[in-house]
Design an enzyme around this catalytic site. Sequence first.
Site, PDB file in Angstrom:
ATOM      1  N   GLY A  10       0.822  -1.217   0.000  1.00 51.87           N
ATOM      2  CA  GLY A  10       0.000   0.000   0.000  1.00 51.87           C
ATOM      3  C   GLY A  10       0.856   1.266   0.000  1.00 51.87           C
ATOM      4  N   LYS A  86      -9.321   1.979   4.705  1.00 51.11           N
ATOM      5  CA  LYS A  86      -9.168   3.352   5.205  1.00 51.11           C
ATOM      6  C   LYS A  86     -10.152   4.372   4.631  1.00 51.11           C
ATOM      7  CE  LYS A  86      -5.825   4.664   1.710  1.00 51.11           C
ATOM      8  NZ  LYS A  86      -4.648   5.386   1.315  1.00 51.11           N
ATOM      9  N   SER A 126      -4.406   6.916  13.367  1.00 55.49           N
ATOM     10  CA  SER A 126      -4.805   8.070  12.564  1.00 55.49           C
ATOM     11  C   SER A 126      -5.248   9.216  13.457  1.00 55.49           C
ATOM     12  CB  SER A 126      -5.981   7.644  11.682  1.00 55.49           C
ATOM     13  OG  SER A 126      -6.619   8.772  11.141  1.00 55.49           O
ATOM     14  N   THR A 128      -7.711  10.732  13.100  1.00 50.43           N
ATOM     15  CA  THR A 128      -9.174  10.666  13.192  1.00 50.43           C
ATOM     16  C   THR A 128      -9.632  10.225  14.596  1.00 50.43           C
ATOM     17  OG1 THR A 128     -11.145   9.849  12.079  1.00 50.43           O
ATOM     18  CG2 THR A 128      -9.390   8.298  12.306  1.00 50.43           C
ATOM     19  N   TYR A 150     -14.564   3.686  10.639  1.00 47.32           N
ATOM     20  CA  TYR A 150     -13.116   3.596  10.385  1.00 47.32           C
ATOM     21  C   TYR A 150     -12.338   4.124  11.587  1.00 47.32           C
ATOM     22  CZ  TYR A 150      -8.520   5.110   8.855  1.00 47.32           C
ATOM     23  OH  TYR A 150      -7.163   5.339   8.788  1.00 47.32           O
ATOM     24  N   LYS A 154      -9.645   2.266  14.523  1.00 46.85           N
ATOM     25  CA  LYS A 154      -8.299   2.695  14.933  1.00 46.85           C
ATOM     26  C   LYS A 154      -8.237   2.831  16.456  1.00 46.85           C
ATOM     27  CE  LYS A 154      -6.409   2.705  10.981  1.00 46.85           C
ATOM     28  NZ  LYS A 154      -5.440   1.652  10.696  1.00 46.85           N
ATOM     29  N   TYR A 178      -1.099   9.166  12.176  1.00 48.28           N
ATOM     30  CA  TYR A 178      -0.737   9.983  11.023  1.00 48.28           C
ATOM     31  C   TYR A 178      -1.762  11.097  10.853  1.00 48.28           C
ATOM     32  CZ  TYR A 178       1.120   5.336   9.639  1.00 48.28           C
ATOM     33  OH  TYR A 178       1.706   4.101   9.587  1.00 48.28           O
ATOM     34  N   ASN A 180      -2.051  13.924   7.558  1.00 52.03           N
ATOM     35  CA  ASN A 180      -2.462  13.717   6.157  1.00 52.03           C
ATOM     36  C   ASN A 180      -1.252  13.413   5.264  1.00 52.03           C
ATOM     37  OD1 ASN A 180      -4.733  15.218   7.455  1.00 52.03           O
ATOM     38  ND2 ASN A 180      -5.624  14.988   5.436  1.00 52.03           N
ATOM     39  N   ASN A 200      -9.472  11.025  -1.166  1.00 54.92           N
ATOM     40  CA  ASN A 200      -8.579  11.982  -0.502  1.00 54.92           C
ATOM     41  C   ASN A 200      -8.185  13.088  -1.468  1.00 54.92           C
ATOM     42  OD1 ASN A 200      -7.481   9.110   0.963  1.00 54.92           O
ATOM     43  ND2 ASN A 200      -8.098  10.824   2.258  1.00 54.92           N
ATOM     44  N   ARG A 232      -5.633  21.284   6.950  1.00 53.96           N
ATOM     45  CA  ARG A 232      -5.118  19.981   7.377  1.00 53.96           C
ATOM     46  C   ARG A 232      -3.596  20.054   7.513  1.00 53.96           C
ATOM     47  NH1 ARG A 232      -9.638  19.623   8.100  1.00 53.96           N
ATOM     48  NH2 ARG A 232     -11.163  18.026   7.530  1.00 53.96           N
ATOM     49  N   PRO A 292     -19.979  16.141   4.892  1.00 51.88           N
ATOM     50  CA  PRO A 292     -20.428  15.831   6.252  1.00 51.88           C
ATOM     51  C   PRO A 292     -19.305  15.199   7.076  1.00 51.88           C
ATOM     52  CG  PRO A 292     -21.989  15.001   4.624  1.00 51.88           C
ATOM     53  CD  PRO A 292     -20.808  15.507   3.866  1.00 51.88           C
TER      54      PRO A 292
HETATM   55  P1  NAD Z   1      -3.385   1.559   1.608  1.00 53.01           P
HETATM   56  O1  NAD Z   1      -4.779   1.113   1.385  1.00 53.01           O
HETATM   57  O2  NAD Z   1      -2.649   2.169   0.471  1.00 53.01           O
HETATM   58  O3  NAD Z   1      -2.499   0.342   2.149  1.00 53.01           O
HETATM   59  C1  NAD Z   1      -3.026  -0.654   3.006  1.00 53.01           C
HETATM   60  C2  NAD Z   1      -2.633  -1.999   2.403  1.00 53.01           C
HETATM   61  O4  NAD Z   1      -3.157  -3.028   3.238  1.00 53.01           O
HETATM   62  C3  NAD Z   1      -3.219  -2.204   1.008  1.00 53.01           C
HETATM   63  O5  NAD Z   1      -2.180  -2.587   0.124  1.00 53.01           O
HETATM   64  C4  NAD Z   1      -4.252  -3.327   1.191  1.00 53.01           C
HETATM   65  O6  NAD Z   1      -4.309  -4.164   0.061  1.00 53.01           O
HETATM   66  C5  NAD Z   1      -3.708  -4.043   2.428  1.00 53.01           C
HETATM   67  N1  NAD Z   1      -4.714  -4.735   3.233  1.00 53.01           N
HETATM   68  C6  NAD Z   1      -5.902  -4.271   3.677  1.00 53.01           C
HETATM   69  N2  NAD Z   1      -6.524  -5.209   4.409  1.00 53.01           N
HETATM   70  C7  NAD Z   1      -5.706  -6.300   4.431  1.00 53.01           C
HETATM   71  C8  NAD Z   1      -5.784  -7.602   5.012  1.00 53.01           C
HETATM   72  N3  NAD Z   1      -6.853  -7.991   5.699  1.00 53.01           N
HETATM   73  N4  NAD Z   1      -4.766  -8.447   4.817  1.00 53.01           N
HETATM   74  C9  NAD Z   1      -3.674  -8.091   4.093  1.00 53.01           C
HETATM   75  N5  NAD Z   1      -3.544  -6.886   3.526  1.00 53.01           N
HETATM   76  C10 NAD Z   1      -4.552  -5.997   3.684  1.00 53.01           C
HETATM   77  O7  NAD Z   1      -3.393   2.539   2.851  1.00 53.01           O
HETATM   78  P2  NAD Z   1      -2.238   3.503   3.370  1.00 53.01           P
HETATM   79  O8  NAD Z   1      -2.576   4.881   2.987  1.00 53.01           O
HETATM   80  O9  NAD Z   1      -0.916   2.948   3.021  1.00 53.01           O
HETATM   81  O10 NAD Z   1      -2.482   3.392   4.930  1.00 53.01           O
HETATM   82  C11 NAD Z   1      -1.790   2.444   5.717  1.00 53.01           C
HETATM   83  C12 NAD Z   1      -2.406   2.429   7.104  1.00 53.01           C
HETATM   84  O11 NAD Z   1      -2.340   3.748   7.642  1.00 53.01           O
HETATM   85  C13 NAD Z   1      -3.874   2.034   7.126  1.00 53.01           C
HETATM   86  O12 NAD Z   1      -4.096   1.229   8.247  1.00 53.01           O
HETATM   87  C14 NAD Z   1      -4.600   3.365   7.257  1.00 53.01           C
HETATM   88  O13 NAD Z   1      -5.808   3.223   7.932  1.00 53.01           O
HETATM   89  C15 NAD Z   1      -3.610   4.165   8.078  1.00 53.01           C
HETATM   90  N6  NAD Z   1      -3.733   5.623   7.843  1.00 53.01           N
HETATM   91  C16 NAD Z   1      -3.624   6.113   6.578  1.00 53.01           C
HETATM   92  C17 NAD Z   1      -3.770   7.481   6.354  1.00 53.01           C
HETATM   93  C18 NAD Z   1      -3.692   8.057   4.958  1.00 53.01           C
HETATM   94  O14 NAD Z   1      -4.114   9.199   4.768  1.00 53.01           O
HETATM   95  N7  NAD Z   1      -3.157   7.344   3.973  1.00 53.01           N
HETATM   96  C19 NAD Z   1      -4.005   8.353   7.437  1.00 53.01           C
HETATM   97  C20 NAD Z   1      -4.077   7.811   8.709  1.00 53.01           C
HETATM   98  C21 NAD Z   1      -3.937   6.439   8.907  1.00 53.01           C
HETATM   99  N1  UDP Z   2     -11.333  17.683   0.121  1.00 55.79           N
HETATM  100  C1  UDP Z   2     -11.917  18.432  -0.875  1.00 55.79           C
HETATM  101  N2  UDP Z   2     -12.202  17.813  -2.064  1.00 55.79           N
HETATM  102  C2  UDP Z   2     -11.932  16.507  -2.298  1.00 55.79           C
HETATM  103  C3  UDP Z   2     -11.319  15.752  -1.267  1.00 55.79           C
HETATM  104  C4  UDP Z   2     -11.046  16.380  -0.063  1.00 55.79           C
HETATM  105  O1  UDP Z   2     -12.180  19.618  -0.715  1.00 55.79           O
HETATM  106  O2  UDP Z   2     -12.235  15.991  -3.388  1.00 55.79           O
HETATM  107  C5  UDP Z   2     -11.011  18.348   1.392  1.00 55.79           C
HETATM  108  C6  UDP Z   2     -11.698  17.704   2.598  1.00 55.79           C
HETATM  109  O3  UDP Z   2     -12.972  18.289   2.767  1.00 55.79           O
HETATM  110  C7  UDP Z   2     -10.720  18.033   3.712  1.00 55.79           C
HETATM  111  C8  UDP Z   2      -9.353  18.060   3.024  1.00 55.79           C
HETATM  112  O4  UDP Z   2      -9.624  18.197   1.630  1.00 55.79           O
HETATM  113  O5  UDP Z   2     -10.969  19.312   4.220  1.00 55.79           O
HETATM  114  C9  UDP Z   2      -8.571  16.774   3.239  1.00 55.79           C
HETATM  115  O6  UDP Z   2      -9.421  15.693   2.923  1.00 55.79           O
HETATM  116  P1  UDP Z   2      -8.885  14.203   2.863  1.00 55.79           P
HETATM  117  O7  UDP Z   2     -10.054  13.326   2.523  1.00 55.79           O
HETATM  118  O8  UDP Z   2      -7.688  14.116   1.973  1.00 55.79           O
HETATM  119  O9  UDP Z   2      -8.350  13.901   4.327  1.00 55.79           O
HETATM  120  P2  UDP Z   2      -9.114  13.964   5.758  1.00 55.79           P
HETATM  121  O10 UDP Z   2      -8.424  15.032   6.508  1.00 55.79           O
HETATM  122  O11 UDP Z   2     -10.540  14.232   5.508  1.00 55.79           O
HETATM  123  O12 UDP Z   2      -8.859  12.627   6.319  1.00 55.79           O
END
Ligand code: NAD
Ligand code: UDP
Length: 334
Positions: A10, A86, A126, A128, A150, A154, A178, A180, A200, A232, A292
């Site tokens: 991922g 996610k 996250s 969140t 979601y 977490k 994390y 953003n 996103n 953000r 929302p």
């Molecule tokens: P991503 O979806 O790109 O990567 C997650 C990977 O996990 C994917 O490749 C998916 O195929 C794999 N996966 C999901 N469920 C699985 C399972 N049951 N078994 C094996 N593999 C599985 O997401 P990311 O952006 O790399 O995020 C990584 C982690 O960080 C996630 O847990 C996400 O919730 C958390 N996170 C991400 C963000 C963000 O903005 N990207 C922000 C905060 C937290």
């Molecule tokens: N956002 C937006 N247009 C989009 C996607 C996101 O205006 O198509 C805004 C969203 O409302 C937020 C910010 O961009 O204020 C970041 O959104 P994202 O979904 O990337 O991350 P979040 O902080 O919501 O997890």
Amino acid sequence: MGFLIAGGIGFIGSHTYISLRKRFPNARLVIVDNLTNSTIQTLNSLMEVTGDSILFHQLDLCDEQAVEHLFNRYHFHGILHFAGYKAVEESVVNPLKYYINNIQGTLNLVKQCLHYKIERFIFSSSATVYGNGKSPFKESDSLLPASSPYGQTKAICERILQDVAYANPWLRVSLLRYFNPIGAHESGLIGESPTSLPSNLMPYITKVAKGELPILKIFGGDYPTLDGTAVRDYIHVMDVAEGHVAALEHVRRGAHVYNLGTGRGTSVLQLVRAFEQVNGIKVPYQIVERRPGDLASVYANVHKAESGLQWKASRTIENMCRDAWNFEKRNILI
Ligand code: NAD
Ligand code: UDP
């Protein structure tokens, strides 16, 4: 030295692989992923970037037997757990999908971690989990009910890991919240490639810039922020990746929470303008209704990560915009 990278194909896991390889050139790094939100192309790109012949197993963490088999086969010193769903909006529509995948997968990993006494566990949490509290968010802030299933997954996984660490004092857990993560590896070979329509902001911007999507809808222009659009804490994905290396190196007994952010807020319009300026490309946009559940302003207090992990995000918004576009552009050429 051996590390398991669960969800390593991922977005964040793949970038972290690169940083781990750089820091631990001789370590055995094993990736597992079920490819539900990633493609095998990323594995090939990772091999190109690192020169590794990568140990990869396509495996679902919810399949307990398969996970047991994996831990029978390899000896790990640490686990980095990125695997999870996610998409916030999807989790509202299909909560069970999220509760089952994100929690069951974590439980199966934690069971093996205890069974084999694997000391180090790094979990992807996250911002969140802070719910609708007030920025800058601090690790000691109380967790308000998250606005989505979601977010709840977490918070629940954090709690599971905290309880398990309390009961097993040899365990060292880092819970990384994390903010953003955006951008891509500077090679342009690895980046964010969701398998479905992005929700996103940055992947949406790059798809609009590329002409794959017609227009960016900016959700809300009437927030109490400098320009009315939401704020953000965007952080370069390579800074996040390096945060994991720091977390592995500084992980202490017990379960410790760290914010991974920059501590700086950027509005949607500021990000769009920076993207346009750095890359010399227009991103047509329209300001629409608020989405929302969105908060006006979310950014981190990063003091704990800076002192506890001796890590600090160093890349700028311009770096993030340039690298995200560089990756998307390369994909046009493929
Ligand atoms: P991503 O979806 O790109 O990567 C997650 C990977 O996990 C994917 O490749 C998916 O195929 C794999 N996966 C999901 N469920 C699985 C399972 N049951 N078994 C094996 N593999 C599985 O997401 P990311 O952006 O790399 O995020 C990584 C982690 O960080 C996630 O847990 C996400 O919730 C958390 N996170 C991400 C963000 C963000 O903005 N990207 C922000 C905060 C937290
Ligand atoms: N956002 C937006 N247009 C989009 C996607 C996101 O205006 O198509 C805004 C969203 O409302 C937020 C910010 O961009 O204020 C970041 O959104 P994202 O979904 O990337 O991350 P979040 O902080 O919501 O997890």
